[in-house]
Write an enzyme that holds these catalytic residues in place. Structure first.
Site, mmCIF file in Angstrom:
data_model
loop_
_atom_site.group_PDB
_atom_site.id
_atom_site.type_symbol
_atom_site.label_atom_id
_atom_site.label_comp_id
_atom_site.label_asym_id
_atom_site.label_seq_id
_atom_site.Cartn_x
_atom_site.Cartn_y
_atom_site.Cartn_z
ATOM 1 N N TRP A 194 -34.070 -20.305 -7.383
ATOM 2 C CA TRP A 194 -33.759 -21.629 -6.983
ATOM 3 C C TRP A 194 -34.181 -22.512 -6.545
ATOM 4 O O TRP A 194 -33.695 -23.777 -6.866
ATOM 5 C CB TRP A 194 -32.201 -21.079 -5.964
ATOM 6 C CG TRP A 194 -32.494 -20.874 -4.887
ATOM 7 C CD1 TRP A 194 -32.304 -19.295 -4.243
ATOM 8 C CD2 TRP A 194 -32.739 -21.563 -3.996
ATOM 9 N NE1 TRP A 194 -32.901 -19.370 -3.203
ATOM 10 C CE2 TRP A 194 -33.078 -19.878 -2.676
ATOM 11 C CE3 TRP A 194 -32.979 -22.638 -4.035
ATOM 12 C CZ2 TRP A 194 -33.856 -20.532 -1.335
ATOM 13 C CZ3 TRP A 194 -33.486 -22.781 -2.275
ATOM 14 C CH2 TRP A 194 -33.732 -22.188 -1.598
ATOM 15 N N ASN A 195 -34.929 -22.076 -6.156
ATOM 16 C CA ASN A 195 -35.661 -23.560 -5.077
ATOM 17 C C ASN A 195 -36.374 -24.839 -6.680
ATOM 18 O O ASN A 195 -37.041 -25.461 -6.052
ATOM 19 C CB ASN A 195 -36.883 -23.119 -4.738
ATOM 20 C CG ASN A 195 -37.540 -22.557 -4.673
ATOM 21 O OD1 ASN A 195 -37.662 -21.741 -5.716
ATOM 22 N ND2 ASN A 195 -38.875 -22.225 -4.326
ATOM 23 N N ARG A 203 -42.570 -23.505 -16.041
ATOM 24 C CA ARG A 203 -44.397 -23.081 -15.768
ATOM 25 C C ARG A 203 -44.206 -21.528 -17.152
ATOM 26 O O ARG A 203 -45.825 -20.848 -17.260
ATOM 27 C CB ARG A 203 -44.636 -22.825 -14.504
ATOM 28 C CG ARG A 203 -45.694 -22.698 -13.841
ATOM 29 C CD ARG A 203 -45.954 -22.537 -12.505
ATOM 30 N NE ARG A 203 -45.341 -21.696 -11.872
ATOM 31 C CZ ARG A 203 -45.215 -21.496 -10.445
ATOM 32 N NH1 ARG A 203 -45.835 -22.622 -10.400
ATOM 33 N NH2 ARG A 203 -44.824 -20.727 -9.726
ATOM 34 N N LYS A 218 -33.494 -15.591 -16.479
ATOM 35 C CA LYS A 218 -32.170 -14.806 -16.272
ATOM 36 C C LYS A 218 -33.178 -16.156 -14.995
ATOM 37 O O LYS A 218 -33.629 -16.077 -13.999
ATOM 38 C CB LYS A 218 -32.616 -13.930 -15.862
ATOM 39 C CG LYS A 218 -32.002 -13.596 -14.244
ATOM 40 C CD LYS A 218 -30.347 -13.457 -14.968
ATOM 41 C CE LYS A 218 -29.389 -13.036 -13.328
ATOM 42 N NZ LYS A 218 -29.263 -14.188 -12.415
ATOM 43 N N SER A 273 -38.827 -13.272 -4.103
ATOM 44 C CA SER A 273 -39.094 -12.420 -2.487
ATOM 45 C C SER A 273 -39.991 -11.537 -2.944
ATOM 46 O O SER A 273 -39.991 -10.642 -3.937
ATOM 47 C CB SER A 273 -38.065 -11.701 -1.803
ATOM 48 O OG SER A 273 -37.433 -11.169 -2.218
ATOM 49 N N GLU A 294 -45.332 -13.745 -8.622
ATOM 50 C CA GLU A 294 -45.390 -14.672 -7.857
ATOM 51 C C GLU A 294 -44.392 -14.678 -6.711
ATOM 52 O O GLU A 294 -42.993 -15.010 -6.733
ATOM 53 C CB GLU A 294 -45.534 -16.280 -8.229
ATOM 54 C CG GLU A 294 -45.945 -17.257 -7.792
ATOM 55 C CD GLU A 294 -44.667 -18.161 -6.535
ATOM 56 O OE1 GLU A 294 -44.655 -17.742 -5.380
ATOM 57 O OE2 GLU A 294 -43.799 -18.558 -7.221
ATOM 58 N N LEU A 295 -44.209 -13.895 -5.504
ATOM 59 C CA LEU A 295 -43.534 -14.034 -4.001
ATOM 60 C C LEU A 295 -43.498 -14.627 -2.845
ATOM 61 O O LEU A 295 -44.360 -15.829 -2.887
ATOM 62 C CB LEU A 295 -44.206 -11.973 -4.203
ATOM 63 C CG LEU A 295 -44.304 -10.807 -5.332
ATOM 64 C CD1 LEU A 295 -44.741 -10.175 -5.108
ATOM 65 C CD2 LEU A 295 -43.178 -11.576 -6.325
ATOM 66 N N ARG A 322 -41.206 -31.137 1.815
ATOM 67 C CA ARG A 322 -40.941 -31.803 0.653
ATOM 68 C C ARG A 322 -40.392 -30.636 0.599
ATOM 69 O O ARG A 322 -40.127 -29.806 0.885
ATOM 70 C CB ARG A 322 -42.378 -31.177 -0.449
ATOM 71 C CG ARG A 322 -42.432 -32.392 -2.135
ATOM 72 C CD ARG A 322 -43.575 -32.251 -2.017
ATOM 73 N NE ARG A 322 -43.861 -30.419 -2.244
ATOM 74 C CZ ARG A 322 -43.909 -29.394 -3.378
ATOM 75 N NH1 ARG A 322 -43.381 -30.383 -4.477
ATOM 76 N NH2 ARG A 322 -44.675 -28.537 -2.912
ATOM 77 N N CYS A 328 -42.436 -21.697 -1.874
ATOM 78 C CA CYS A 328 -42.877 -20.369 -1.384
ATOM 79 C C CYS A 328 -44.312 -21.067 -0.656
ATOM 80 O O CYS A 328 -45.422 -20.721 0.155
ATOM 81 C CB CYS A 328 -43.548 -19.471 -1.928
ATOM 82 S SG CYS A 328 -43.915 -20.337 -4.058
ATOM 83 N N GLU A 425 -41.182 -15.950 6.658
ATOM 84 C CA GLU A 425 -41.349 -16.826 5.699
ATOM 85 C C GLU A 425 -40.064 -17.682 5.845
ATOM 86 O O GLU A 425 -38.715 -17.200 5.743
ATOM 87 C CB GLU A 425 -41.402 -16.748 4.379
ATOM 88 C CG GLU A 425 -41.542 -17.629 3.762
ATOM 89 C CD GLU A 425 -41.412 -17.592 1.826
ATOM 90 O OE1 GLU A 425 -41.957 -17.872 0.895
ATOM 91 O OE2 GLU A 425 -40.669 -16.373 1.634
#
Length: 521
Positions: A194-195, A203, A218, A273, A294-295, A322, A328, A425
């Protein structure tokens, strides 16, 4: 970046009225573009699924998309209430379109991606405002993400015509040749967070389409609107029906499980995550799917003795705040050498105090809300835990008393290493400062995590820089800059921050299989 437009309630209402509100499967909005055609959960009404018009039954339910700046519903989506059925319908469409899409020339695919790049810029006003409304980032950063996301389409439009391959004589056989070919992996499941709701889509979609793969996208349930606009733009750019499909459903686990259990799927790419990524990797093992993961991250920000503190403070502003701190790659732990700690902490607090919290649609806002009430509560829990363990609040530290999910830019000093804010995190606007006396100790602390996505090093002495860069276990290192992401560079991490790379030449390779042919002359 263009001058920011004035956003009025009428501007918002006009955009919301024009947004697509349904999943896109096989070249059709399965519940109507505006979501008005919504069969209920017990409906057996047929809906088109595959590119050929195959009928499937897809019931709909309302999914509210919230504006985090107000806490109120922005728009309601006609989401697929049966995630598994919707996912398989989308895979039907992708599988049916795979052969014809793979047979298109690289130049055709390149031209389509280039047109999509241009259309993203043409629709920048809609896309930027949509991201600001559904995710909360300042409007200026929304425009920045449009440019960043579009660049993936331009980059992979150029990479599409450079698919690797080679032909050479066999070393030990004069009458034979070795031919190495690259072929598309096949249908792919792309799961985005969502970010960064637009650029995480481009990408993944950019290299998949460039390689000749069809996709099922998705998007995150909290921010589906940018993805729906993206697939609408891709269709306008000429992407054939069935090549890109987008499923909005609250049943993410059920959808991914059903699609990944189908042997027609050949790759899954996920950004999110680490716990969820581990679960997807276990599912991927069943059919030995290609994976890109990409976690999570826990990025250290090292301020070494030779650092230029003006440069470090500006880099910290970008690295930490930012995207409202919700990245992440965001700086998570500030390890500052004792010789510069007092002055750097002072400057970091000045940067934090200079940020203007407010709805992203307001032109003066430079820090928007966090994504949800749950995230807001988590920010306060992290700060309270650090204070209980001995940390000191330099600035911020308490949720703002206003509508929406606003947490101020916060700087914590004297933070102990065992505080949750150093181990987890953060994904928000909190900057914990840990003071250390030795550079090797700082490097060891940077590595004292299961993550290894992004690291930041602030120094002027090239020996200090080399020492830190070589010592830190991280997929990416930013030296004296606060943003390192670039479509032309490989993005990804080590350890539990993921596998594979996105962007650059490596990003295309993630969607290609290698075939070796031995040929007698």
């Amino acid at each position: 970046m263009p001058d920011l437009p004035t956003i009025t309630p009428e501007t918002v209402a006009d955009l919301v009225d024009r947004l697509p509100r349904s999943s896109w499967i096989g070249g059709r909005w399965i519940h109507g573009r505006d979501g008005s055609d919504r069969p209920g959960a017990n409906s057996d009404t047929d809906r088109p699924g595959a590119a050929s018009g195959t009928a499937v039954s897809l019931a709909a339910e309302d999914l509210a998309v919230e504006d985090p700046a107000t806490g109120e519903t922005l728009v309601t989506i006609a989401a697929a209430s049966d995630g598994a059925a919707a996912g398989l319908a989308a895979l039907d469409a992708a599988a049916e379109a795979q052969a014809s899409w793979a047979a298109t020339t690289p130049r055709e695919r390149s031209d389509i991606l280039r047109r999509a790049f241009e259309l993203l810029h043409a629709r920048a006003d809609d896309l930027a405002l949509t991201m600001t409304l559904e995710m909360g980032k300042p409007l200026a950063e929304g425009y920045g993400e449009v440019s960043y996301g579009a660049e993936f389409l331009r980059w992979f439009s150029e990479e599409a015509v450079r698919t690797p391959g080679r032909l050479r004589p066999a070393p030990a056989a004069a009458d034979q040749l070795m031919f190495v070919d690259s072929r598309p992996v096949g249908p792919c499941l792309l799961i985005t967070p969502w970010n960064f709701p637009l650029s995480m889509g481009t990408r993944k979609i950019g290299p998949a389409l460039a390689a000749g793969c069809t996709v099922v996208l998705k998007p995150a349930g909290m921010t589906p609107l940018s993805s729906l606009l993206l697939v609408e733009i891709l269709e306008e750019a000429g992407v054939p029906h069935g090549v890109v499909n987008c499923v909005v459903t609250p049943q993410s686990k059920e959808m991914s499980a059903a699609v990944m259990a189908d042997p027609r799927l050949r790759k899954v790419s996920f950004t999110g995550s680490t716990p969820v990524g581990k679960g997807l990797l276990r599912q991927a093992a069943e059919h030995v799917l290609r994976t890109s993961m990409e976690l999570g991250g826990n990025a250290p920000f090292l301020v070494l003795p030779s650092a230029d503190l003006d440069v470090a403070a500006e880099a910290a502003r970008l690295a930490k705040w930012r995207n409202n701190g919700e990245a992440c790659t965001a700086a998570n732990r500030f390890y500052v050498h004792s010789s510069v700690a007092e002055e750097f902490t002072r400057r970091l607090a000045q940067v934090a105090d200079s940020l203007v919290e407010g709805p992203g649609i307001e032109p003066e806002s430079t820090l928007g809300p966090v994504i949800s009430a749950k995230a807001l509560s988590e920010m306060q829990e992290l700060v309270d835990d650090a204070v209980e363990r001995g940390a000191r609040i330099v600035t911020g530290g308490e949720a703002l008393d206003r509508p929406g999910h606003f947490y101020p830019a916060t700087v914590l000093a004297d933070v102990p290493a065992d505080a949750r804010v150093c181990r987890e995190e953060i994904f928000g606007p909190i900057a914990p400062v840990v003071v250390m006396d030795d550079v090797d100790e700082m490097i060891a602390a940077a590595n004292s995590t299961e993550f290894g996505l992004m690291s930041y090093v602030m120094a002027e002495d090239h020996r200090e820089i080399a020492r830190a860069v070589r010592g830190i276990a991280s997929g990416m290192v930013a030296v004296n800059v606060g943003v390192a992401s670039d479509p032309a560079a490989p993005f990804g991490g080590v350890k539990e921050s993921g596998v594979g790379r996105e962007g650059s030449h490596e990003g295309l390779a993630e969607y290609l299989e290698t075939t070796y042919v031995r040929m007698a002359l």
